[in-house]
Design a protein around this motif. Structure first.
Motif, PDB file in Angstrom:
ATOM      1  N   LYS A  98      15.793  22.363  13.194  1.00 47.81           N
ATOM      2  CA  LYS A  98      15.089  22.949  13.847  1.00 47.81           C
ATOM      3  C   LYS A  98      14.517  24.339  12.972  1.00 47.81           C
ATOM      4  O   LYS A  98      13.654  24.652  12.613  1.00 47.81           O
ATOM      5  N   LYS A  99      15.516  24.982  12.324  1.00 51.28           N
ATOM      6  CA  LYS A  99      15.520  26.149  11.411  1.00 51.28           C
ATOM      7  C   LYS A  99      14.523  25.916  10.249  1.00 51.28           C
ATOM      8  O   LYS A  99      13.919  26.770   9.797  1.00 51.28           O
ATOM      9  N   VAL A 100      14.753  24.620   9.700  1.00 45.20           N
ATOM     10  CA  VAL A 100      14.118  24.563   8.368  1.00 45.20           C
ATOM     11  C   VAL A 100      12.443  24.517   8.555  1.00 45.20           C
ATOM     12  O   VAL A 100      11.805  24.662   7.611  1.00 45.20           O
ATOM     13  N   CYS A 101      12.131  24.260   9.392  1.00 51.99           N
ATOM     14  CA  CYS A 101      10.501  24.198  10.109  1.00 51.99           C
ATOM     15  C   CYS A 101      10.157  25.492   9.961  1.00 51.99           C
ATOM     16  O   CYS A 101       8.840  25.719  10.035  1.00 51.99           O
ATOM     17  N   ASP A 102      11.092  26.711   9.889  1.00 52.04           N
ATOM     18  CA  ASP A 102      10.270  27.747   9.913  1.00 52.04           C
ATOM     19  C   ASP A 102       9.739  28.327   8.604  1.00 52.04           C
ATOM     20  O   ASP A 102       9.118  29.148   8.382  1.00 52.04           O
ATOM     21  N   VAL A 134      17.762  21.580   0.333  1.00 53.55           N
ATOM     22  CA  VAL A 134      16.868  21.245  -1.138  1.00 53.55           C
ATOM     23  C   VAL A 134      15.664  21.200  -0.486  1.00 53.55           C
ATOM     24  O   VAL A 134      15.165  20.205   0.335  1.00 53.55           O
ATOM     25  N   LEU A 135      14.461  21.964  -1.062  1.00 54.01           N
ATOM     26  CA  LEU A 135      13.266  21.975  -0.742  1.00 54.01           C
ATOM     27  C   LEU A 135      12.555  20.918  -1.917  1.00 54.01           C
ATOM     28  O   LEU A 135      12.522  21.273  -2.984  1.00 54.01           O
ATOM     29  N   TYR A 136      11.646  20.307  -1.233  1.00 52.02           N
ATOM     30  CA  TYR A 136      10.725  19.377  -2.420  1.00 52.02           C
ATOM     31  C   TYR A 136       9.390  19.643  -2.385  1.00 52.02           C
ATOM     32  O   TYR A 136       8.767  20.444  -1.284  1.00 52.02           O
ATOM     33  N   ARG A 137       8.607  19.286  -3.188  1.00 54.01           N
ATOM     34  CA  ARG A 137       7.246  19.852  -3.337  1.00 54.01           C
ATOM     35  C   ARG A 137       6.384  18.844  -2.563  1.00 54.01           C
ATOM     36  O   ARG A 137       5.236  19.301  -2.236  1.00 54.01           O
ATOM     37  N   SER A 138       7.017  17.820  -1.985  1.00 53.55           N
ATOM     38  CA  SER A 138       6.207  17.083  -0.971  1.00 53.55           C
ATOM     39  C   SER A 138       7.187  16.178  -0.119  1.00 53.55           C
ATOM     40  O   SER A 138       8.363  16.097  -0.535  1.00 53.55           O
ATOM     41  N   ALA A 147       9.975  17.595   4.107  1.00 54.51           N
ATOM     42  CA  ALA A 147      10.063  17.923   2.622  1.00 54.51           C
ATOM     43  C   ALA A 147      11.372  18.446   2.358  1.00 54.51           C
ATOM     44  O   ALA A 147      11.603  18.947   1.043  1.00 54.51           O
ATOM     45  N   ALA A 148      12.272  18.498   3.317  1.00 51.90           N
ATOM     46  CA  ALA A 148      13.517  18.939   3.047  1.00 51.90           C
ATOM     47  C   ALA A 148      14.766  18.327   3.252  1.00 51.90           C
ATOM     48  O   ALA A 148      14.713  17.483   4.276  1.00 51.90           O
ATOM     49  N   LEU A 149      15.703  18.269   2.486  1.00 58.89           N
ATOM     50  CA  LEU A 149      16.968  17.559   2.409  1.00 58.89           C
ATOM     51  C   LEU A 149      18.129  18.767   2.592  1.00 58.89           C
ATOM     52  O   LEU A 149      17.981  19.607   2.203  1.00 58.89           O
TER      53      LEU A 149
END
Length: 207
Positions: free
Chosen positions: A197-201, A93-97, A170-172
């Motif tokens: 680590k991957k989500v920071c891409d 889940v990506l959030y706006r902030s 900003a991700a869960l």
């Protein structure tokens, strides 16, 4: 992930999930290659991919229903089940902030405390299902969660479900497993570490 596995055969929604500037590229989740390839054994395994923003979290201790309104920008959920029966899930889940992601994590942690056990049948207070969470050192903050059945008011020692929820920026992201025993705990922790680590891409997730 629901404690009762719903067996069905559906594979769809495999395009890019997006809202505003945020998006989850096709093939980004760890289990996505296997999910898009489909079952190894027909009519024995089922994968489902969803980009719906209105889904509940795969860990939902209070059984919350309705459409979440918590600042989500993009979301992808992959669930797997088989005839064993057992299953697993991956959810990003990506959030706006970052602030919205922090608030969502806090609410989930509060729900774990607020709803330690739910009755599995109306009026049956002796049985039920409940989650127990404890801190985990993954990402910016994380919880290791075990789901237990209750019989005659007593919690069964062996967990029926294992789960990880972690936040990075900003991700869960969530990883759950049902029916594969305590050995699955190491697997889902490793999955969460990889996604940390991957989500920071993804642009804007880690600042």
């Amino acid at each position: 992930m629901a404690t009762v596995l719903v067996i069905g055969s559906l594979l769809g929604g495999t395009g890019v999930a997006r809202a505003g500037a945020a998006e989850i590229p096709k093939g980004f989740l760890l289990t996505e290659p296997a999910a898009t390839a489909g079952p190894i054994v027909e009519d024995e395994e089922w994968w489902k991919i969803s980009n719906s923003l209105s889904r509940q979290f795969e860990l939902n201790p209070c059984g919350t229903k309705g459409k979440p309104r918590d600042g989500r920008a993009a979301m992808r959920t992959i669930t797997y089940s088989n005839s064993a029966p057992s299953g697993s899930s991956e959810q990003l889940v990506l959030y706006r902030s970052t602030r919205s992601a922090q608030a969502a994590f806090r609410k989930l942690r509060a729900d774990l405390a607020r709803c330690p056990r739910r009755a599995t049948a109306k009026g049956d207070t002796g049985s039920g299902f409940g989650y127990v969470g404890k801190p985990l050192r993954v990402g910016d903050e994380a919880l290791s969660v075990s789901g237990h059945l209750y019989k005659q008011g007593k919690r069964e020692r062996e967990p029926a479900e294992l789960g990880i929820v972690a936040r990075r920026g900003a991700a869960l992201f969530f990883y759950t497993d049902i029916g594969n025993g305590l050995g699955a705990g190491k697997k889902i922790v490793n999955q969460a570490k990889k996604m940390t680590k991957k989500v920071c891409d993804l642009p804007g997730v880690c600042g």
